[in-house]
Design a protein around this motif. Structure first.
Motif, mmCIF file in Angstrom:
data_model
loop_
_atom_site.group_PDB
_atom_site.id
_atom_site.type_symbol
_atom_site.label_atom_id
_atom_site.label_comp_id
_atom_site.label_asym_id
_atom_site.label_seq_id
_atom_site.Cartn_x
_atom_site.Cartn_y
_atom_site.Cartn_z
ATOM 1 N N LEU A 134 1.291 -1.163 -0.197
ATOM 2 C CA LEU A 134 -0.769 -0.046 -0.035
ATOM 3 C C LEU A 134 1.110 1.004 -0.370
ATOM 4 N N ALA A 135 2.266 1.744 0.822
ATOM 5 C CA ALA A 135 2.615 2.017 0.900
ATOM 6 C C ALA A 135 3.398 2.821 -0.214
ATOM 7 N N GLU A 136 3.640 1.340 -1.006
ATOM 8 C CA GLU A 136 4.274 1.876 -2.773
ATOM 9 C C GLU A 136 3.422 2.556 -3.581
ATOM 10 N N GLU A 137 2.117 2.393 -3.906
ATOM 11 C CA GLU A 137 1.185 3.301 -3.769
ATOM 12 C C GLU A 137 0.956 4.760 -3.193
ATOM 13 N N MET A 138 1.110 4.300 -2.522
ATOM 14 C CA MET A 138 0.797 5.582 -1.995
ATOM 15 C C MET A 138 1.879 7.061 -2.437
ATOM 16 N N SER A 139 2.894 5.967 -2.455
ATOM 17 C CA SER A 139 4.704 6.959 -3.231
ATOM 18 C C SER A 139 4.278 7.560 -4.431
ATOM 19 N N ALA A 140 3.494 7.371 -5.502
ATOM 20 C CA ALA A 140 3.257 7.522 -6.177
ATOM 21 C C ALA A 140 2.018 9.556 -6.227
ATOM 22 N N VAL A 141 1.850 9.331 -5.234
ATOM 23 C CA VAL A 141 1.334 10.841 -4.858
ATOM 24 C C VAL A 141 3.146 12.132 -4.185
ATOM 25 N N GLN A 142 3.576 11.536 -3.796
ATOM 26 C CA GLN A 142 4.726 11.711 -3.938
ATOM 27 C C GLN A 142 5.530 13.025 -4.589
ATOM 28 N N ASP A 143 4.868 12.157 -6.332
ATOM 29 C CA ASP A 143 5.693 12.711 -7.452
ATOM 30 C C ASP A 143 5.095 13.468 -7.961
ATOM 31 N N ARG A 144 3.383 13.734 -7.836
ATOM 32 C CA ARG A 144 2.074 14.571 -8.227
ATOM 33 C C ARG A 144 2.379 16.092 -7.871
ATOM 34 N N PRO A 145 1.989 16.951 -9.192
ATOM 35 C CA PRO A 145 1.975 17.954 -8.669
ATOM 36 C C PRO A 145 0.852 18.873 -7.719
ATOM 37 N N VAL A 146 -0.070 18.137 -7.634
ATOM 38 C CA VAL A 146 -1.459 17.754 -6.432
ATOM 39 C C VAL A 146 -0.829 16.790 -5.202
ATOM 40 N N LYS A 147 -0.203 16.841 -4.032
ATOM 41 C CA LYS A 147 -0.506 16.119 -2.952
ATOM 42 C C LYS A 147 -1.625 15.590 -2.317
ATOM 43 N N LYS A 148 -2.875 14.975 -2.802
ATOM 44 C CA LYS A 148 -3.977 14.992 -1.993
ATOM 45 C C LYS A 148 -5.079 14.380 -2.500
ATOM 46 N N LEU A 149 -4.461 13.323 -1.366
ATOM 47 C CA LEU A 149 -6.093 12.202 -1.761
ATOM 48 C C LEU A 149 -7.059 12.173 -1.179
ATOM 49 N N PRO A 150 -8.176 12.004 -1.567
ATOM 50 C CA PRO A 150 -9.496 12.543 -0.389
ATOM 51 C C PRO A 150 -9.862 10.933 0.598
ATOM 52 N N ALA A 151 -8.600 10.286 0.771
ATOM 53 C CA ALA A 151 -9.164 8.867 1.322
ATOM 54 C C ALA A 151 -9.715 9.474 3.153
ATOM 55 N N LEU A 152 -8.611 9.792 4.004
ATOM 56 C CA LEU A 152 -9.555 10.334 4.981
ATOM 57 C C LEU A 152 -9.842 11.624 5.768
ATOM 58 N N ARG A 153 -11.103 12.752 4.396
ATOM 59 C CA ARG A 153 -11.567 13.539 4.343
ATOM 60 C C ARG A 153 -12.486 13.161 6.133
ATOM 61 N N GLY A 154 -12.875 14.740 6.434
ATOM 62 C CA GLY A 154 -13.257 14.288 7.668
ATOM 63 C C GLY A 154 -12.886 13.452 8.704
ATOM 64 N N ARG A 155 -11.504 13.213 8.918
ATOM 65 C CA ARG A 155 -11.053 12.239 9.412
ATOM 66 C C ARG A 155 -9.831 13.470 10.760
ATOM 67 N N THR A 156 -9.657 12.854 11.496
ATOM 68 C CA THR A 156 -8.914 13.794 12.913
ATOM 69 C C THR A 156 -7.885 13.029 13.507
ATOM 70 N N VAL A 157 -6.026 13.519 13.008
ATOM 71 C CA VAL A 157 -5.583 13.088 13.748
ATOM 72 C C VAL A 157 -4.601 13.963 14.103
ATOM 73 N N VAL A 158 -3.982 13.262 15.727
ATOM 74 C CA VAL A 158 -3.876 14.092 16.910
ATOM 75 C C VAL A 158 -1.997 13.470 17.062
ATOM 76 N N ASN A 159 -0.978 14.324 16.922
ATOM 77 C CA ASN A 159 0.143 14.198 17.100
ATOM 78 C C ASN A 159 0.135 14.435 18.627
#
Ligand code: NCD
Length: 320
Positions: free
Chosen positions: A21-46
């Protein structure tokens, strides 16, 4: 998967699933627009109680590229510096309704305790000297890519040397668990003073002779000398540590040319690793950093993805 606490909780299939899955995600790094809608509406706290550059920022970037809302809380600048307990801090953040908490804490075991206090998914981003599972996943991702390019194989049957301050290293502990699950062999190399007690029960080979080990391994992972966790004298002088256990220029030359060099960062250049080794063509240090984002995207997606789309209530329906 509900939480990610230990590299030892993951089966070989689960690890491979995350790396794929990370291999698939890594394709985003090469895109001009680095955004997937997968976790829209979810909140992550560091929630970081220890200093961090790459782990905290790569979790933040990973969450943002998946369209989650990401909030950072660090001990400095929060109520922790006013004496608030871990439990109160975590329950306060949990009461806001967050979906995941990424926790780094100086106490080994802290993330396990936190799972009992809140409903959110908990991700261990480093607990004391204990574990750092996403680091082991990103290391495996980086090395798997390297071996695939080299000869089409994966990590099975490879020998990885982990060198340096093993006693204080959560990176070493998580890597031993993950690499063993993937069928790799691990050789730990450290001075006797920096080898943990009970090492004979670990599923690894142990050596105090770096020069003997280096020519025989498929990858070298250098560890930072963690002076902030040392109270006494673990080695006579930094110079002597480098002479016996540093990846110096002559040692770099003793490696087979295709042997990759890893380091989780931050590096003490001139102590555990020379500038020549850190910047060598075979150094994967920056590949590890890039892999950190892809792997953390995959892990966040595994934990938080797949939730039902929230029904959108339109303003005029509410006001009607
Ligand atoms: C490691 C850590 O914090 O455990 N760094 C990191 O996450 N990249 C290793 C270290 O601090 O030496």
């Amino acid at each position: 998967m509900r939480h990610l606490l230990s590299a030892g909780d993951l089966s070989a299939d689960e690890i491979t699933g995350i790396l794929d899955l990370a291999e698939e995600m890594s394709a985003v790094q090469d895109r001009p627009v680095k955004k997937l809608p997968a976790l829209r509406g979810r909140t992550v706290v560091n929630l970081f109680f220890e200093d961090s550059t790459r782990t905290r920022s790569s979790f933040e970037i990973a969450g943002k590229w998946l369209s989650a809302d990401v909030i950072n809380i660090s001990a400095k600048g929060s109520a922790v510096s006013k004496g608030e307990s871990l439990r109160d801090t975590v329950m306060t953040v949990g009461a806001m309704g967050v979906d995941a908490m990424v926790i780094r804490h100086m106490a080994s075991g802290a993330p396990w305790q936190v799972t009992g206090w809140v409903d959110a998914s908990i991700l261990n981003a480093g607990d004391g000297t204990h574990e750092h599972p996403t680091q082991a996943l990103l290391d495996a991702f980086t090395l798997r890519r390297h071996f695939r390019r080299l000869d089409g194989g994966d990590l099975t049957g490879r020998t990885v040397a982990i060198v340096g301050d093993v006693t204080h290293s959560r990176v070493a502990r998580s890597n031993v668990l993950l690499l063993r699950t993937l069928g790799a062999k691990v050789v730990l190399v450290a001075p006797p003073t920096l080898m943990p007690a009970g090492i004979e029960t670990w599923p690894v080979a142990v050596s105090h002779d770096l020069d003997a080990v280096l020519p025989a391994v498929d990858a070298v992972m250098m560890l930072r000398v963690q002076r902030e966790r040392m109270s006494g004298g673990y080695f006579p002088t930094p110079r002597e540590y480098t002479i016996s256990y540093g990846l110096t220029r002559p040692r770099l030359e003793s490696l087979r040319p295709d042997t990759p060099i890893c380091h989780p960062g931050p590096m003490n250049r001139g102590l555990e690793i020379s500038a020549e080794a850190a910047d060598a063509a075979s150094s994967l240090v920056l590949d590890q950093v890039a892999a950190g984002v892809s792997v953390r995207m995959a892990v966040l997606y595994e934990l938080l993805g797949g939730a039902e789309e929230m029904p959108v209530t339109r303003a005029h329906e509410v006001l009607a």
